[in-house]
Design a protein around this motif. Sequence first.
Motif, PDB file in Angstrom:
ATOM      1  N   SER A  47       0.826  -1.207   0.000  1.00  0.00           N
ATOM      2  CA  SER A  47       0.000   0.000   0.000  1.00  0.00           C
ATOM      3  C   SER A  47       0.862   1.259   0.000  1.00  0.00           C
ATOM      4  CB  SER A  47      -0.921  -0.011   1.223  1.00  0.00           C
ATOM      5  OG  SER A  47      -1.670   1.165   1.294  1.00  0.00           O
ATOM      6  N   GLU A  48       1.906   1.280   0.835  1.00  0.00           N
ATOM      7  CA  GLU A  48       2.800   2.436   0.894  1.00  0.00           C
ATOM      8  C   GLU A  48       3.519   2.662  -0.435  1.00  0.00           C
ATOM      9  OE1 GLU A  48       5.264   1.358   4.198  1.00  0.00           O
ATOM     10  OE2 GLU A  48       3.673   1.763   5.653  1.00  0.00           O
ATOM     11  N   ALA A  49       3.713   1.587  -1.222  1.00  0.00           N
ATOM     12  CA  ALA A  49       4.380   1.703  -2.520  1.00  0.00           C
ATOM     13  C   ALA A  49       3.393   2.014  -3.645  1.00  0.00           C
ATOM     14  CB  ALA A  49       5.143   0.414  -2.826  1.00  0.00           C
ATOM     15  N   GLY A  50       2.118   2.230  -3.305  1.00  0.00           N
ATOM     16  CA  GLY A  50       1.131   2.620  -4.304  1.00  0.00           C
ATOM     17  C   GLY A  50       0.394   1.470  -4.968  1.00  0.00           C
ATOM     18  N   PHE A  51       0.509   0.267  -4.418  1.00  0.00           N
ATOM     19  CA  PHE A  51      -0.203  -0.881  -4.977  1.00  0.00           C
ATOM     20  C   PHE A  51      -1.587  -0.985  -4.355  1.00  0.00           C
ATOM     21  CE2 PHE A  51       4.056  -1.918  -6.138  1.00  0.00           C
ATOM     22  CZ  PHE A  51       3.966  -2.748  -7.247  1.00  0.00           C
ATOM     23  N   ARG A  52      -2.507  -1.574  -5.112  1.00  0.00           N
ATOM     24  CA  ARG A  52      -3.853  -1.856  -4.599  1.00  0.00           C
ATOM     25  C   ARG A  52      -4.183  -3.310  -4.909  1.00  0.00           C
ATOM     26  NH1 ARG A  52      -7.240  -2.064  -8.878  1.00  0.00           N
ATOM     27  NH2 ARG A  52      -6.515  -1.046 -10.769  1.00  0.00           N
ATOM     28  N   MET A  53      -5.021  -3.916  -4.071  1.00  0.00           N
ATOM     29  CA  MET A  53      -5.393  -5.307  -4.299  1.00  0.00           C
ATOM     30  C   MET A  53      -6.338  -5.385  -5.488  1.00  0.00           C
ATOM     31  SD  MET A  53      -7.075  -8.219  -1.817  1.00  0.00           S
ATOM     32  CE  MET A  53      -5.961  -7.867  -0.499  1.00  0.00           C
ATOM     33  N   ALA A  54      -6.029  -6.277  -6.424  1.00  0.00           N
ATOM     34  CA  ALA A  54      -6.838  -6.440  -7.625  1.00  0.00           C
ATOM     35  C   ALA A  54      -7.635  -7.730  -7.609  1.00  0.00           C
ATOM     36  CB  ALA A  54      -5.951  -6.407  -8.869  1.00  0.00           C
ATOM     37  N   ALA A  55      -7.122  -8.759  -6.928  1.00  0.00           N
ATOM     38  CA  ALA A  55      -7.805 -10.056  -6.898  1.00  0.00           C
ATOM     39  C   ALA A  55      -7.294 -10.883  -5.733  1.00  0.00           C
ATOM     40  CB  ALA A  55      -7.561 -10.805  -8.213  1.00  0.00           C
ATOM     41  N   CYS A  56      -8.080 -11.892  -5.392  1.00  0.00           N
ATOM     42  CA  CYS A  56      -7.720 -12.813  -4.315  1.00  0.00           C
ATOM     43  C   CYS A  56      -8.315 -14.170  -4.646  1.00  0.00           C
ATOM     44  CB  CYS A  56      -8.275 -12.302  -2.991  1.00  0.00           C
ATOM     45  SG  CYS A  56      -8.048 -13.443  -1.622  1.00  0.00           S
TER      46      CYS A  56
END
Length: 144
Positions: free
Chosen positions: A103-112
């Motif tokens: 999250s701090e690196a700008g990623f978001r969860m797309a799938a699980c």
Amino acid sequence: ASRSPSGGPLLTPSQSLDGAGGRRSGYITIGYRGSYTIGREAQADAKFRRVARITVCGKTALAKEVFGETLNESRDPDRPPERYTARYYLKFNFLEQAFDRLSEAGFRMAACSSTGTCAFGPEQGGTADDKIWTSYTEYVFCRD
């Protein structure tokens, strides 16, 4: 050149983002195996074991950017930065810590995705009431 709905150029995951501090877009997948025992009172009696190892799949450069020194590269030590690998794992065992770094690196969860199977039951010598289940879970994160 193609444009996104916001008017900017469409980028593939391997291209760098202009004006975003030189951060590359891309995907990182976090995976882990877990196990738990469910007794007669399924929900009240579930016993979870700690996560043994968190695996990392993605481009080497992205994984190193996000996880730095906590990335264990011993299983694929000389991987070129722009190549994918599924052989890295983290030196810590807390999913929340991995999620925070992403999250701090700008990623978001797309799938699980998760799967579970019964690994041990009465037919393998266990008690009639206890069953040990194993699971494998993957979380896919992306950064545009």
